[in-house]
Motif scaffolding. Sequence first.
Motif, PDB file in Angstrom:
ATOM      1  N   LYS A  37      34.041  -9.089   6.834  1.00  0.00           N
ATOM      2  CA  LYS A  37      34.503  -8.404   7.495  1.00  0.00           C
ATOM      3  C   LYS A  37      35.673  -8.805   8.037  1.00  0.00           C
ATOM      4  CE  LYS A  37      32.462  -6.788  11.281  1.00  0.00           C
ATOM      5  NZ  LYS A  37      31.840  -5.797  12.343  1.00  0.00           N
ATOM      6  N   PRO A  38      37.130  -8.301   7.820  1.00  0.00           N
ATOM      7  CA  PRO A  38      38.091  -9.079   8.446  1.00  0.00           C
ATOM      8  C   PRO A  38      38.185  -9.139   9.969  1.00  0.00           C
ATOM      9  CG  PRO A  38      38.777  -6.910   7.522  1.00  0.00           C
ATOM     10  CD  PRO A  38      37.323  -7.270   7.256  1.00  0.00           C
ATOM     11  N   GLN A  39      38.989 -10.118  10.469  1.00  0.00           N
ATOM     12  CA  GLN A  39      39.167 -10.117  11.994  1.00  0.00           C
ATOM     13  C   GLN A  39      40.101  -9.203  12.238  1.00  0.00           C
ATOM     14  OE1 GLN A  39      37.308 -12.107  13.832  1.00  0.00           O
ATOM     15  NE2 GLN A  39      36.183 -12.522  12.007  1.00  0.00           N
ATOM     16  N   SER A  46      35.489  -1.503  13.644  1.00  0.00           N
ATOM     17  CA  SER A  46      34.524  -2.416  13.249  1.00  0.00           C
ATOM     18  C   SER A  46      33.370  -1.974  13.173  1.00  0.00           C
ATOM     19  CB  SER A  46      34.466  -3.612  14.134  1.00  0.00           C
ATOM     20  OG  SER A  46      33.595  -4.580  13.803  1.00  0.00           O
ATOM     21  N   ALA A  47      32.560  -1.047  14.031  1.00  0.00           N
ATOM     22  CA  ALA A  47      31.315  -0.145  14.069  1.00  0.00           C
ATOM     23  C   ALA A  47      31.184   0.471  12.858  1.00  0.00           C
ATOM     24  CB  ALA A  47      31.247   0.479  15.241  1.00  0.00           C
ATOM     25  N   GLU A  48      32.464   1.309  12.397  1.00  0.00           N
ATOM     26  CA  GLU A  48      32.449   2.056  11.100  1.00  0.00           C
ATOM     27  C   GLU A  48      32.398   0.984   9.736  1.00  0.00           C
ATOM     28  OE1 GLU A  48      32.482   5.805   9.138  1.00  0.00           O
ATOM     29  OE2 GLU A  48      32.117   5.131  11.092  1.00  0.00           O
ATOM     30  N   TRP A  49      32.929   0.045   9.874  1.00  0.00           N
ATOM     31  CA  TRP A  49      32.580  -0.761   8.656  1.00  0.00           C
ATOM     32  C   TRP A  49      31.184  -1.137   8.474  1.00  0.00           C
ATOM     33  CZ3 TRP A  49      35.886  -4.117   5.640  1.00  0.00           C
ATOM     34  CH2 TRP A  49      35.216  -5.360   4.950  1.00  0.00           C
ATOM     35  N   ASP A  50      30.612  -1.702   9.712  1.00  0.00           N
ATOM     36  CA  ASP A  50      29.299  -1.889   9.635  1.00  0.00           C
ATOM     37  C   ASP A  50      28.201  -0.672   9.191  1.00  0.00           C
ATOM     38  OD1 ASP A  50      29.823  -4.337  10.461  1.00  0.00           O
ATOM     39  OD2 ASP A  50      29.657  -4.002  12.639  1.00  0.00           O
ATOM     40  N   ARG A  51      28.688   0.396   9.648  1.00  0.00           N
ATOM     41  CA  ARG A  51      27.774   1.651   9.338  1.00  0.00           C
ATOM     42  C   ARG A  51      27.849   1.919   7.872  1.00  0.00           C
ATOM     43  NH1 ARG A  51      27.967   7.152   8.765  1.00  0.00           N
ATOM     44  NH2 ARG A  51      30.366   7.292   8.583  1.00  0.00           N
ATOM     45  N   LEU A  52      29.328   2.016   7.595  1.00  0.00           N
ATOM     46  CA  LEU A  52      29.300   2.419   6.047  1.00  0.00           C
ATOM     47  C   LEU A  52      28.535   1.288   5.105  1.00  0.00           C
ATOM     48  CD1 LEU A  52      33.070   3.603   5.872  1.00  0.00           C
ATOM     49  CD2 LEU A  52      30.956   4.962   5.705  1.00  0.00           C
ATOM     50  N   ALA A  65      33.134  -6.471  -4.103  1.00  0.00           N
ATOM     51  CA  ALA A  65      33.929  -5.399  -4.459  1.00  0.00           C
ATOM     52  C   ALA A  65      34.434  -4.456  -3.555  1.00  0.00           C
ATOM     53  CB  ALA A  65      34.188  -5.128  -5.778  1.00  0.00           C
ATOM     54  N   ASP A  66      33.627  -3.884  -2.620  1.00  0.00           N
ATOM     55  CA  ASP A  66      33.649  -2.886  -1.864  1.00  0.00           C
ATOM     56  C   ASP A  66      34.313  -3.208  -0.581  1.00  0.00           C
ATOM     57  OD1 ASP A  66      32.223  -1.071  -3.383  1.00  0.00           O
ATOM     58  OD2 ASP A  66      30.334  -1.925  -2.465  1.00  0.00           O
ATOM     59  N   GLY A  67      34.888  -4.291  -0.268  1.00  0.00           N
ATOM     60  CA  GLY A  67      35.522  -5.014   0.907  1.00  0.00           C
ATOM     61  C   GLY A  67      36.814  -4.206   1.145  1.00  0.00           C
ATOM     62  N   PRO A  68      37.808  -3.867   0.332  1.00  0.00           N
ATOM     63  CA  PRO A  68      38.972  -3.166   0.387  1.00  0.00           C
ATOM     64  C   PRO A  68      38.699  -1.621   0.520  1.00  0.00           C
ATOM     65  CG  PRO A  68      39.412  -4.232  -1.677  1.00  0.00           C
ATOM     66  CD  PRO A  68      37.756  -4.580  -1.423  1.00  0.00           C
ATOM     67  N   HIS A  69      37.685  -1.133   0.231  1.00  0.00           N
ATOM     68  CA  HIS A  69      37.281   0.368   0.353  1.00  0.00           C
ATOM     69  C   HIS A  69      36.886   0.422   1.964  1.00  0.00           C
ATOM     70  CE1 HIS A  69      38.211   1.411  -3.886  1.00  0.00           C
ATOM     71  NE2 HIS A  69      38.253   2.533  -3.109  1.00  0.00           N
ATOM     72  N   LEU A  70      36.088  -0.355   2.090  1.00  0.00           N
ATOM     73  CA  LEU A  70      35.676  -0.479   3.496  1.00  0.00           C
ATOM     74  C   LEU A  70      36.598  -0.764   4.630  1.00  0.00           C
ATOM     75  CD1 LEU A  70      32.260  -2.674   3.026  1.00  0.00           C
ATOM     76  CD2 LEU A  70      32.462  -0.145   3.825  1.00  0.00           C
ATOM     77  N   LEU A  71      37.530  -1.788   4.334  1.00  0.00           N
ATOM     78  CA  LEU A  71      38.770  -2.108   5.122  1.00  0.00           C
ATOM     79  C   LEU A  71      39.553  -0.848   5.352  1.00  0.00           C
ATOM     80  CD1 LEU A  71      40.370  -4.022   6.915  1.00  0.00           C
ATOM     81  CD2 LEU A  71      41.612  -4.499   4.669  1.00  0.00           C
TER      82      LEU A  71
END
Length: 156
Positions: A37-39, A46-52, A65-71
């Motif tokens: 998770k990027p700073q 941040s909460a939505e990143w964790d939830r998804l 590979a899901d990092g960019p979509h989560l971001l």
Amino acid sequence: MAGRRPKSAKLKLVTGNPGKRPINEDEPVAVPGWPDKPQGLGKDGSAEWDRLAQLLEGEQRLSLADGPHLLGAAIAYQAARDFERKGKQRGLPHDEWRKFKTGERMQWGEYRKYVNDMCLSQGTRARAKTGGRGKETGKLGAFIGRQANAKKPATG
């Protein structure tokens, strides 16, 4: 390239292949894992990143590979929530309010695009198929469980 973006082989297996076109067997496989998770994400983002990420992990579909979509989803969610909060705080004239609400709608639209790309929206989830994890797997799992219990020595 004209037309829709091609779906990955894994996504075709999950959502179905109505056109019955051949599935690419030589497609690179995503590495499973929890992306970093990027700073600098806000509290809501941040909460939505964790939830998804937890939703994807629960379905065993989370990969590095899901990092960019989560971001993208987290940033769009944070921006939309910020628009909501700012809109409630200030009294804007009608013309500015309309422009403001258009910006908010655009952010929610971006969020929906990212969620749809990860097959996490209600519409894409409704079309998703389990890829053989239905009754057959349930019966097989029950059979294996019965066999394992039958082989255990009786205690007592």
